[in-house]
Scaffold this motif. Structure first.
Motif, PDB file in Angstrom:
ATOM      1  N   ILE A  69       0.844  -1.202   0.000  1.00  0.00           N
ATOM      2  CA  ILE A  69       0.000   0.000   0.000  1.00  0.00           C
ATOM      3  C   ILE A  69       0.878   1.250   0.000  1.00  0.00           C
ATOM      4  O   ILE A  69       1.720   1.423   0.882  1.00  0.00           O
ATOM      5  CB  ILE A  69      -0.936   0.015   1.231  1.00  0.00           C
ATOM      6  CG1 ILE A  69      -1.774  -1.274   1.272  1.00  0.00           C
ATOM      7  CG2 ILE A  69      -1.830   1.247   1.199  1.00  0.00           C
ATOM      8  CD1 ILE A  69      -2.628  -1.422   2.517  1.00  0.00           C
ATOM      9  N   TRP A  70       0.666   2.073  -1.007  1.00  0.00           N
ATOM     10  CA  TRP A  70       1.383   3.351  -1.096  1.00  0.00           C
ATOM     11  C   TRP A  70       0.369   4.476  -0.927  1.00  0.00           C
ATOM     12  O   TRP A  70      -0.747   4.403  -1.459  1.00  0.00           O
ATOM     13  CB  TRP A  70       2.046   3.514  -2.472  1.00  0.00           C
ATOM     14  CG  TRP A  70       3.120   2.510  -2.763  1.00  0.00           C
ATOM     15  CD1 TRP A  70       3.732   1.669  -1.879  1.00  0.00           C
ATOM     16  CD2 TRP A  70       3.709   2.236  -4.047  1.00  0.00           C
ATOM     17  NE1 TRP A  70       4.665   0.892  -2.529  1.00  0.00           N
ATOM     18  CE2 TRP A  70       4.676   1.222  -3.861  1.00  0.00           C
ATOM     19  CE3 TRP A  70       3.534   2.750  -5.337  1.00  0.00           C
ATOM     20  CZ2 TRP A  70       5.440   0.716  -4.913  1.00  0.00           C
ATOM     21  CZ3 TRP A  70       4.296   2.249  -6.374  1.00  0.00           C
ATOM     22  CH2 TRP A  70       5.244   1.245  -6.165  1.00  0.00           C
ATOM     23  N   ALA A  71       0.758   5.523  -0.215  1.00  0.00           N
ATOM     24  CA  ALA A  71      -0.098   6.718  -0.122  1.00  0.00           C
ATOM     25  C   ALA A  71       0.645   7.880  -0.759  1.00  0.00           C
ATOM     26  O   ALA A  71       1.853   8.052  -0.535  1.00  0.00           O
ATOM     27  CB  ALA A  71      -0.431   7.027   1.329  1.00  0.00           C
ATOM     28  N   SER A 115      -7.351   0.946   6.399  1.00  0.00           N
ATOM     29  CA  SER A 115      -6.405  -0.156   6.580  1.00  0.00           C
ATOM     30  C   SER A 115      -7.140  -1.487   6.752  1.00  0.00           C
ATOM     31  O   SER A 115      -6.820  -2.486   6.080  1.00  0.00           O
ATOM     32  CB  SER A 115      -5.550   0.158   7.812  1.00  0.00           C
ATOM     33  OG  SER A 115      -4.702  -0.901   8.099  1.00  0.00           O
ATOM     34  N   CYS A 164      -0.575   3.023   4.916  1.00  0.00           N
ATOM     35  CA  CYS A 164       0.487   2.847   3.906  1.00  0.00           C
ATOM     36  C   CYS A 164       1.773   2.257   4.459  1.00  0.00           C
ATOM     37  O   CYS A 164       2.123   2.435   5.610  1.00  0.00           O
ATOM     38  CB  CYS A 164       0.790   4.169   3.223  1.00  0.00           C
ATOM     39  SG  CYS A 164       1.685   5.353   4.246  1.00  0.00           S
ATOM     40  N   LEU A 179       5.184   6.053   1.785  1.00  0.00           N
ATOM     41  CA  LEU A 179       4.571   7.362   1.599  1.00  0.00           C
ATOM     42  C   LEU A 179       5.299   8.094   0.479  1.00  0.00           C
ATOM     43  O   LEU A 179       6.522   8.220   0.512  1.00  0.00           O
ATOM     44  CB  LEU A 179       4.698   8.141   2.913  1.00  0.00           C
ATOM     45  CG  LEU A 179       4.207   9.568   2.936  1.00  0.00           C
ATOM     46  CD1 LEU A 179       2.705   9.636   2.691  1.00  0.00           C
ATOM     47  CD2 LEU A 179       4.552  10.214   4.284  1.00  0.00           C
TER      48      LEU A 179
END
Ligand code: ADP
Ligand code: MG
Length: 264
Positions: free
Chosen positions: A3-5, A113, A145, A148
């Motif tokens: 997961i990337w933000a 999440s 994430c 980031l």
């Protein structure tokens, strides 16, 4: 599933463009991508032809389910886009009201999440587009994430804002056992202007470990691709920005491999 933000408290720095461009590349490299639009403006959703004013199922439903103490039906709110391997959990304009609604409830920081855990076998990468203000949505993005990404303009004024923002992010990450990796991405860089070149040098010397070695150049094809609602790498063969995003993506994928190895 990673997961990337993509976050920056400033608007117009290339957040949504970065989300879409990386998604286009990931999909053609064979990865299954889920995009999550946490910005009440819904620019990411609009990019893929969805109308944030008229949308029924959206990120809003995740919070609604959670506030009712019901199981979060993540899958029901996700849509396929017309691009292979790219799905989206869209924003509706109603998510702008979430801060007021859920602030009093508490325990709403991990909704996204937890929602994403339910679909972790179905996607290789999740990329979250974040709103420009620090509230329940941005907190959810930061909490969910593992990496980031901070798109930043190479301007002296942007540097000051960045310092404040990194401090804020550090405070938010304080409670996390494993801190996410962080990459600052210089965007819309115009190498012909001296001020931009000088700012880039200043940016790199201020954050030598965090700033990506390359930059995303100003490229009119980004605007054309955005008007057409197509990720730039799928829109034209020769785009300087798309090439730069491909280089960035290679770095990010390698960072994640290195990070996993360190954790193992
Ligand atoms: N590399 C680039 N070259 C030229 N225009 C760009 C580039 N990146 C973004 N833009 C344009 O700049 C504007 C702001 O970008 P956007 O991604 O929407 O920023 P944010 O999501 O941070 O508000 C958009 O009109 C977008 O098309
Ligand atoms: Mg945006």
């Amino acid at each position: 599933m990673k997961i990337w933000a993509v976050s920056n408290q400033k608007g117009g720095v290339g957040k949504t463009t970065t989300v879409v461009s990386l998604a286009g590349l990931l999909s053609s490299w064979g990865f299954r991508v889920l995009l999550v639009d946490l910005d009440p403006h819904g620019s990411l959703s609009s990019y893929f032809g969805l109308d944030p004013d008229g949308i029924k199922a959206s990120v809003y439903n995740l919070f609604h389910d959670a506030s009712q103490k019901k199981a979060i039906k993540t899958e029901a709110y996700i849509r396929k886009t017309k691009f292979e391997n790219i799905s989206i959990l869209p924003a509706s304009t109603a998510i702008a009201t979430l801060d007021r609604q859920v602030a009093s409830m508490g325990g709403m920081g991990l909704v996204v999440s937890n929602a994403l855990k339910k679909v972790s076998s179905q996607y290789d990468y999740v990329i979250i587009d974040s709103p420009p203000m620090l509230g329940v949505l941005m907190s959810n993005a930061l909490a969910a994430c593992q990496h980031l990404l901070i798109p930043t303009l190479a301007e002296f004024l942007a540097l000051k804002g960045l310092e404040r923002m990194l401090h804020t992010f550090d405070m938010v990450f304080h409670s996390r056992k494993v801190k996410p990796a962080c990459t600052i991405i210089p965007t819309m860089f115009d190498k012909r202007t001296r001020a931009a070149r000088e700012s880039l040098v200043a940016l790199k010397s201020a954050y030598p470990d965090k700033v990506w070695v390359g930059y995303i150049p100003v490229d009119t094809k980004i605007r054309d691709a955005s008007q057409a609602g197509v990720p730039v790498s799928l829109f034209v063969k020769n785009s300087k920005a798309a090439d730069a995003y491909a280089e960035l993506l290679e770095t990010l994928l390698q960072d994640d491999i290195d990070h996993d190895r360190k954790m193992a």
